[in-house]
Design an enzyme around this catalytic site. Structure first.
Site, PDB file in Angstrom:
ATOM      1  N   HIS A 116       0.810  -1.228   0.000  1.00 22.05           N
ATOM      2  CA  HIS A 116       0.000   0.000   0.000  1.00 22.05           C
ATOM      3  C   HIS A 116       0.845   1.280   0.000  1.00 22.05           C
ATOM      4  O   HIS A 116       0.444   2.277  -0.557  1.00 22.05           O
ATOM      5  CB  HIS A 116      -0.991   0.014   1.174  1.00 22.05           C
ATOM      6  CG  HIS A 116      -0.346   0.013   2.516  1.00 22.05           C
ATOM      7  ND1 HIS A 116      -0.031  -1.138   3.183  1.00 22.05           N
ATOM      8  CD2 HIS A 116       0.082   1.022   3.307  1.00 22.05           C
ATOM      9  CE1 HIS A 116       0.534  -0.839   4.337  1.00 22.05           C
ATOM     10  NE2 HIS A 116       0.629   0.465   4.437  1.00 22.05           N
ATOM     11  N   LYS A 125       5.678   5.688  -1.304  1.00 22.40           N
ATOM     12  CA  LYS A 125       6.562   6.467  -0.429  1.00 22.40           C
ATOM     13  C   LYS A 125       7.997   6.484  -0.935  1.00 22.40           C
ATOM     14  O   LYS A 125       8.786   7.321  -0.518  1.00 22.40           O
ATOM     15  CB  LYS A 125       6.529   5.915   1.002  1.00 22.40           C
ATOM     16  CG  LYS A 125       5.297   6.336   1.793  1.00 22.40           C
ATOM     17  CD  LYS A 125       5.396   5.828   3.229  1.00 22.40           C
ATOM     18  CE  LYS A 125       4.211   6.253   4.070  1.00 22.40           C
ATOM     19  NZ  LYS A 125       4.279   5.660   5.429  1.00 22.40           N
ATOM     20  N   ASP A 172      -3.720  -0.992   8.470  1.00 23.13           N
ATOM     21  CA  ASP A 172      -2.620  -0.031   8.454  1.00 23.13           C
ATOM     22  C   ASP A 172      -2.671   0.907   9.656  1.00 23.13           C
ATOM     23  O   ASP A 172      -1.669   1.119  10.334  1.00 23.13           O
ATOM     24  CB  ASP A 172      -2.698   0.762   7.141  1.00 23.13           C
ATOM     25  CG  ASP A 172      -1.549   1.720   6.985  1.00 23.13           C
ATOM     26  OD1 ASP A 172      -0.427   1.390   7.426  1.00 23.13           O
ATOM     27  OD2 ASP A 172      -1.765   2.805   6.411  1.00 23.13           O
TER      28      ASP A 172
HETATM   29  P1  C2E Z   1       1.812   6.284   9.091  1.00 22.59           P
HETATM   30  O1  C2E Z   1       2.647   6.895  10.152  1.00 22.59           O
HETATM   31  O2  C2E Z   1       2.100   4.879   8.818  1.00 22.59           O
HETATM   32  O3  C2E Z   1       0.280   6.422   9.505  1.00 22.59           O
HETATM   33  C1  C2E Z   1      -0.736   5.782   8.753  1.00 22.59           C
HETATM   34  C2  C2E Z   1      -2.069   6.282   9.161  1.00 22.59           C
HETATM   35  O4  C2E Z   1      -2.301   5.904  10.529  1.00 22.59           O
HETATM   36  C3  C2E Z   1      -2.243   7.802   9.119  1.00 22.59           C
HETATM   37  O5  C2E Z   1      -2.569   8.233   7.821  1.00 22.59           O
HETATM   38  C4  C2E Z   1      -3.395   7.981  10.109  1.00 22.59           C
HETATM   39  O6  C2E Z   1      -4.624   7.618   9.516  1.00 22.59           O
HETATM   40  C5  C2E Z   1      -3.086   6.930  11.173  1.00 22.59           C
HETATM   41  N1  C2E Z   1      -2.277   7.541  12.243  1.00 22.59           N
HETATM   42  C6  C2E Z   1      -0.953   7.423  12.434  1.00 22.59           C
HETATM   43  N2  C2E Z   1      -0.572   8.111  13.526  1.00 22.59           N
HETATM   44  C7  C2E Z   1      -1.673   8.689  14.016  1.00 22.59           C
HETATM   45  C8  C2E Z   1      -1.942   9.541  15.162  1.00 22.59           C
HETATM   46  O7  C2E Z   1      -1.043   9.906  15.928  1.00 22.59           O
HETATM   47  N3  C2E Z   1      -3.243   9.926  15.353  1.00 22.59           N
HETATM   48  C9  C2E Z   1      -4.242   9.548  14.525  1.00 22.59           C
HETATM   49  N4  C2E Z   1      -5.481   9.983  14.788  1.00 22.59           N
HETATM   50  N5  C2E Z   1      -4.025   8.762  13.437  1.00 22.59           N
HETATM   51  C10 C2E Z   1      -2.768   8.342  13.189  1.00 22.59           C
HETATM   52  P2  C2E Z   1      -2.270   9.752   7.389  1.00 22.59           P
HETATM   53  O8  C2E Z   1      -2.609  10.696   8.493  1.00 22.59           O
HETATM   54  O9  C2E Z   1      -2.915   9.976   6.063  1.00 22.59           O
HETATM   55  O10 C2E Z   1      -0.715   9.803   7.215  1.00 22.59           O
HETATM   56  C11 C2E Z   1      -0.060   9.106   6.179  1.00 22.59           C
HETATM   57  C12 C2E Z   1       1.390   9.081   6.397  1.00 22.59           C
HETATM   58  O11 C2E Z   1       1.891  10.424   6.380  1.00 22.59           O
HETATM   59  C13 C2E Z   1       1.856   8.511   7.733  1.00 22.59           C
HETATM   60  O12 C2E Z   1       1.958   7.108   7.718  1.00 22.59           O
HETATM   61  C14 C2E Z   1       3.222   9.168   7.868  1.00 22.59           C
HETATM   62  O13 C2E Z   1       4.170   8.514   7.043  1.00 22.59           O
HETATM   63  C15 C2E Z   1       2.966  10.533   7.297  1.00 22.59           C
HETATM   64  N6  C2E Z   1       2.600  11.505   8.366  1.00 22.59           N
HETATM   65  C16 C2E Z   1       1.367  11.846   8.795  1.00 22.59           C
HETATM   66  N7  C2E Z   1       1.432  12.809   9.742  1.00 22.59           N
HETATM   67  C17 C2E Z   1       2.753  13.056   9.947  1.00 22.59           C
HETATM   68  C18 C2E Z   1       3.477  13.975  10.821  1.00 22.59           C
HETATM   69  O14 C2E Z   1       2.913  14.742  11.621  1.00 22.59           O
HETATM   70  N8  C2E Z   1       4.846  13.939  10.744  1.00 22.59           N
HETATM   71  C19 C2E Z   1       5.489  13.100   9.880  1.00 22.59           C
HETATM   72  N9  C2E Z   1       6.844  13.105   9.876  1.00 22.59           N
HETATM   73  N10 C2E Z   1       4.843  12.238   9.053  1.00 22.59           N
HETATM   74  C20 C2E Z   1       3.487  12.229   9.084  1.00 22.59           C
HETATM   75  C1  SIN Z   2       0.535   5.469   4.953  1.00 23.61           C
HETATM   76  O1  SIN Z   2      -0.331   4.761   4.520  1.00 23.61           O
HETATM   77  O2  SIN Z   2       0.909   6.482   4.403  1.00 23.61           O
HETATM   78  C2  SIN Z   2       1.234   5.059   6.135  1.00 23.61           C
HETATM   79  C3  SIN Z   2       0.783   3.721   6.514  1.00 23.61           C
HETATM   80  C4  SIN Z   2       1.847   2.753   6.807  1.00 23.61           C
HETATM   81  O3  SIN Z   2       2.775   2.990   7.508  1.00 23.61           O
HETATM   82  O4  SIN Z   2       1.715   1.648   6.316  1.00 23.61           O
HETATM   83 FE    FE Z   3      -0.162   5.256   3.194  1.00 24.12          FE
HETATM   84 FE    FE Z   4       2.021   1.101   5.887  1.00 26.59          FE
END
Ligand code: C2E
Ligand code: SIN
Ligand code: FE
Ligand code: FE
Ligand code: SIN
Length: 387
Positions: free
Chosen positions: A246, A250, A330
């Site tokens: 998925h 990235k 995820d």
């Molecule tokens: P990821 O870290 O793997 O997070 C995947 C999804 O898990 C996020 O999609 C969100 O739906 C949920 N999620 C993760 N952490 C949290 C959290 O602390 N609170 C809540 N409510 N949900 C959470 P999303 O938001 O579309 O983000 C996609 C990706 O974008 C993330 O994958 C990460 O790689 C990046 N990202 C999002 N926010 C941040 C941020 O504040 N800082 C950084 N460095 N990366 C971010």
């Molecule tokens: C994302 O979907 O962008 C983050 C989710 C993941 O870490 O697999």
């Molecule tokens: Fe994603």
């Molecule tokens: Fe993932």
């Protein structure tokens, strides 16, 4: 000295872009999946590694534990060879299980003795100049060391391998271990393809330093959720192999966004969101059902049931069931794991979020399935815990 060149690939003197990297992997995936001969497989793996890290030479060594020897086939100027299993840097790496990373063989102290009697002695005979060296051991599915990848001399101006090269060759090596084993045992083509696809998912994840087992857990959660909502074993298996890809998009997100320790700005988050459409573009052209499912999931895994997600703002059942399942798998995993930008959450807090987001972010029926299957999901989480 014989040089082996993979058909049509050019030698370049710069690092690959993430998209070129994926193209190399796709190209070799197709060739490797159709190859049954071990010597050709070793050569293809070596070629893939060489192109991924832009090395002058790359060799894949296999450990023949019955004879206590290392074995390799003709590749990049190294003639077919059998060595004692303790010989040289490769011997050292397979004995210790540790990768070796050398910037210049002639000034390195740690392995001076081995280098003097190995690479440097060989250079005297051949006129070659060994400079940068990487050796990375790889393991089979049971964790036993099977052999090692060796890359020699980086073909970019500063002539040094980077941390990133080490990561990429490590991924190539982990894939080599798994697929060579299946080639050795059964030459099972489907399995090999699944391993390749799985490794591609790992490449997407490794860029963002999400730890090794994330893709494995998402795969297993997806299977359980798929079965729990009534999909057949076959479909659930398909999703299990597709869902780890998925985040493949990235690979194209710049490091300063992907690895930012703090919260993203609006602009940065917009860049981040493009991983969905990029992943879709990368995967959509294949006719294989597995890659088509993966393309859909890459595209839609951040869509939300209430229409507030991205990139398309799809609603409800307009979002493919595979994508709705992967979204839960995820987020469940992302919340339970540490990220550069957040700490891991306690289970209570995670469950509260899923209840609040039932019918908002997530398909309400799937949240019910998630709650029913929670014991099994937690068992998987324990089994594939990050170390
Ligand atoms: P990821 O870290 O793997 O997070 C995947 C999804 O898990 C996020 O999609 C969100 O739906 C949920 N999620 C993760 N952490 C949290 C959290 O602390 N609170 C809540 N409510 N949900 C959470 P999303 O938001 O579309 O983000 C996609 C990706 O974008 C993330 O994958 C990460 O790689 C990046 N990202 C999002 N926010 C941040 C941020 O504040 N800082 C950084 N460095 N990366 C971010
Ligand atoms: C994302 O979907 O962008 C983050 C989710 C993941 O870490 O697999
Ligand atoms: Fe994603
Ligand atoms: Fe993932
Ligand atoms: C090897 O073939 O063992 C690598 C070269 C070296 O160890 O010096």
């Amino acid at each position: 000295m014989q040089e082996h060149h993979a058909g049509g690939n050019l030698r370049i003197n710069r690092d690959l872009t993430p998209k070129e990297m994926l193209q190399v992997i796709f190209d070799y995936a197709a060739k490797i999946a159709n190859e049954r001969r071990l010597d050709n497989l070793l050569m293809l793996m070596a070629d893939m590694g060489r192109e991924m890290v832009v090395a002058d030479r790359c060799t894949v060594w296999l450990l023949d534990s019955q004879k206590d020897e290392l074995f390799s086939t003709v590749a990049h100027g190294v003639t077919p060879l059998r060595l004692p299993s303790t010989a040289g840097l490769v011997g050292h790496a397979v004995q210790t299980g540790q990768p070796i990373f050398i910037e210049d063989a002639y000034t390195n102290h740690e392995f001076a003795d081995v280098l003097q009697s190995g690479a440097i002695a060989m250079d005297k005979l051949t006129g070659y100049r060994t400079k940068a060296l990487m050796v990375i051991p790889f393991r089979n599915n049971r964790g036993e060391i099977m052999g090692a990848y060796q890359a020699v001399n980086k073909l970019i101006p500063d002539e040094m391998f980077s941390e990133r090269d080490l990561e990429h060759l490590t991924l190539a090596a982990s894939y080599a271990g798994k697929s060579l084993e299946s080639a050795l045992l059964t030459a099972e083509i489907e399995e090999t393809q699944k391993e390749i696809i799985f490794s591609m998912g790992e490449i997407g994840e490794s860029r963002s330093k999400e730890t090794g087992n994330h893709v494995k857990r998402v795969a297993e959660y997806s299977y359980v959720l798929a079965r729990g909502c009534g999909l057949s074993h076959e479909e659930a298996e398909l999703l299990k192999h597709a869902s780890p890809m998925h985040d493949i998009g990235k690979v194209a997100i710049p490091d300063d966004v992907l690895k930012k320790p703090g919260k993203l700005t609006e602009e940065e988050f917009a860049v981040m969101q493009s991983h969905t459409t990029i992943g879709y573009q990368l995967l959509k052209n294949s006719k294989r059902s597995l890659l088509q499912a993966a393309a859909t999931v890459a595209h839609q895994h951040h869509e939300k049931w209430d229409g507030s997600g991205y990139p398309s703002g799809l609603h409800g059942e307009d979002i493919h069931i595979y994508s709705r399942i992967t979204a839960i798998a995820d987020v469940f995993d992302a919340l339970g794991s540490e990220r550069v930008y957040k700490k891991a959450w306690e289970l209570d807090r995670i469950l509260r979020l899923f209840k609040e987001e039932r019918g908002q972010h997530f398909d309400p029926h799937l949240v019910d399935v998630f709650m029913e299957q929670l014991p099994e999901l937690l068992r998987i989480r324990d089994e594939y815990v990050d170390v």
